[in-house]
Design a protein around this motif. Structure first.
Motif, PDB file in Angstrom:
ATOM      1  N   UNK B  92      -3.549   1.342   2.422  1.00 48.54           N
ATOM      2  CA  UNK B  92      -2.145   1.670   2.703  1.00 48.54           C
ATOM      3  C   UNK B  92      -1.820   1.417   4.178  1.00 48.54           C
ATOM      4  N   UNK B  93      -2.742   1.771   5.058  1.00 50.04           N
ATOM      5  CA  UNK B  93      -2.512   1.590   6.499  1.00 50.04           C
ATOM      6  C   UNK B  93      -2.342   0.110   6.834  1.00 50.04           C
ATOM      7  N   UNK B  95      -1.485  -2.302   4.738  1.00 48.43           N
ATOM      8  CA  UNK B  95      -0.249  -2.812   4.099  1.00 48.43           C
ATOM      9  C   UNK B  95       0.963  -2.457   4.951  1.00 48.43           C
ATOM     10  N   UNK B  96       0.918  -1.276   5.553  1.00 51.98           N
ATOM     11  CA  UNK B  96       2.076  -0.807   6.312  1.00 51.98           C
ATOM     12  C   UNK B  96       2.172  -1.408   7.704  1.00 51.98           C
ATOM     13  N   UNK B  97       1.026  -1.585   8.383  1.00 45.29           N
ATOM     14  CA  UNK B  97       1.051  -1.990   9.786  1.00 45.29           C
ATOM     15  C   UNK B  97       0.497  -3.385  10.047  1.00 45.29           C
ATOM     16  N   UNK B  99       0.387  -6.277   7.524  1.00 42.77           N
ATOM     17  CA  UNK B  99       0.539  -6.853   6.181  1.00 42.77           C
ATOM     18  C   UNK B  99      -0.116  -8.227   6.037  1.00 42.77           C
TER      19      UNK B  99
END
Lengths: 197, 206
Positions: B92-93, B95-97, B99
């Motif tokens: 998730x980290x 994907x968020x910061x 990509x």
């Protein structure tokens, strides 16, 4: 009652342990997912906007993508398709279709009269590195510029009709065919949308 | 403390074993799937190494922390729950910061859950040792793993694309070896690294 004596013998302890561990794990993941969801959504939107700006040859910096997009691009939706129009008269659509291993997401821009392709930009692909993955190479994508879309696009091993044909990537027949299908589906879609208009 | 004394400390021995003597890739032959899959580019190898570092250190720490409470019959399930939680957080980290890196790693980041190194260290070390030394062990093994990944990536990217970290390093006359970008090239490079390290181990008797 010592834990050491109980933990391997008591079924009740094992059930409670797994329940507690599972609950803590779920709670942590739920919290992380909630916090990250808007950030991930924003990243995906920015990836699309960046690709559309690239498809329209509009310059931008990392810090002003959103502003430049809002200033230079207008969108219009009909059904499941959205047409993007640039202030320079170009039009673009975002497309997605099956590649060899995963989806391929692209943006295709056209001239204002919707007769020729202006640019193809790859947003996302998971094709074989060194083979299908080469669809992101500028040399391959540059072939699409100016191609006539009247009868659709063909990606072929050897170009015989340069009006609407481009060279496929050697060793990446399936990816090339997948990309051809995605672009032609998009061409049909945008023609249908503009005919309706 | 003198250098000689430091060498005999448990911390030093744990670091030495994890990074070199019992290196997870060339000595224990673990984590080969990701070593083969994501080493086509140096940035991918580095990103995977950092992901494994986070998951291995965090899972070792947490497992060591609750080792007294884990029933022996449920330890594998407990490890899987803990490891998968940290992997999903890392996923998730990125994907968020980051990509682009997330996209480049693709499904292999999520497959860290199945990485033998992490389960192996949980069972062999974290379950039996204190929190601090478990953190050291996790760090050492992940550094050892990352070093091999970066070495493989440097060889493969320079030969397959003529670049390292997207900077051109190959001369103009160099013809890219496309085979180095795909699976066979990865197998060749890994086999050569294993061969060299095994010869060295026999010679130096490490």
């Amino acid at each position: 009652m010592k834990i050491e004596a109980v933990k391997d013998k008591s079924l009740f302890y094992m059930l409670v342990f797994i329940l507690v561990l599972g609950t803590i794990s779920s709670g942590v993941l739920f919290t992380v997912a909630r916090k990250m969801a808007p950030i991930i959504k924003k990243q995906k939107a920015m990836a699309s906007e960046t690709a559309i700006l690239n498809a329209f040859d509009i310059s931008y910096n990392k810090s002003n993508i959103v502003d430049i997009f809002r200033k230079n691009v207008r969108s219009r939706s009909a059904g499941d398709m959205t047409i993007y129009n640039s202030t320079g008269g170009l039009r673009a659509i975002e497309l997605e279709g099956s590649g060899l291993w995963d989806v391929i997401r692209i943006v295709v821009s056209f001239n204002s009269s919707l007769t020729k392709i202006h640019r193809v930009v790859i947003i996302y692909q998971e094709e074989t590195p060194g083979l299908g993955g080469r669809i992101t190479e500028p040399k391959f994508l540059a072939q699409f510029k100016g191609k006539d879309i009247t009868n659709g696009i063909r990606i072929v091993k050897r170009v015989r009709n340069p009006v609407n044909e481009v060279n496929a990537i050697t060793g990446a027949t399936l990816t090339s065919k997948a990309l051809e299908k995605i672009i032609n589906t998009g061409i049909k879609g945008i023609k249908r949308m503009t005919n309706v208009d | 403390m003198s250098i000689k004394r430091i060498v005999y400390t448990k911390t030093y021995q744990t670091l030495y074993n994890g990074i070199w003597k019992n290196n997870p890739v060339f000595s224990m032959v673990l984590g080969l799937c990701s070593s083969l899959a994501v080493t086509n580019k140096v940035e991918n190898g580095l990103a995977m190494g950092l992901g494994v570092t986070f998951v291995l250190v965090a899972s070792n720490m947490f497992i060591s922390l609750i080792r007294s409470f884990i029933p022996s019959k449920l330890r594998m399930i407990a490890y899987m729950i803990i490891i998968s939680t940290f992997v999903i957080i890392a996923d998730q980290y990125l994907k968020g910061f980051y990509p682009l890196i997330s996209a480049a790693l693709g499904p292999y980041l999520a497959l860290i859950i199945t990485n033998c190194i992490i389960m192996g260290r949980a069972e062999a070390f974290a379950d039996k040792n204190s929190v601090l030394i478990s953190i050291v062990d996790g760090f050492a093994n992940s550094v050892g793993y990352t070093v091999i990944l970066v070495l493989m990536s440097v060889i493969r990217e320079s030969m397959a694309f003529g670049t390292i970290l997207n900077y051109r390093v190959a001369p103009a006359w160099w013809t890219n070896w496309v085979i180095m970008a795909i699976a066979p090239g990865a197998f060749f490079v890994l086999a050569i690294i294993l061969w060299i390290t095994r010869i060295k181990a026999r010679v130096c008797q490490i």
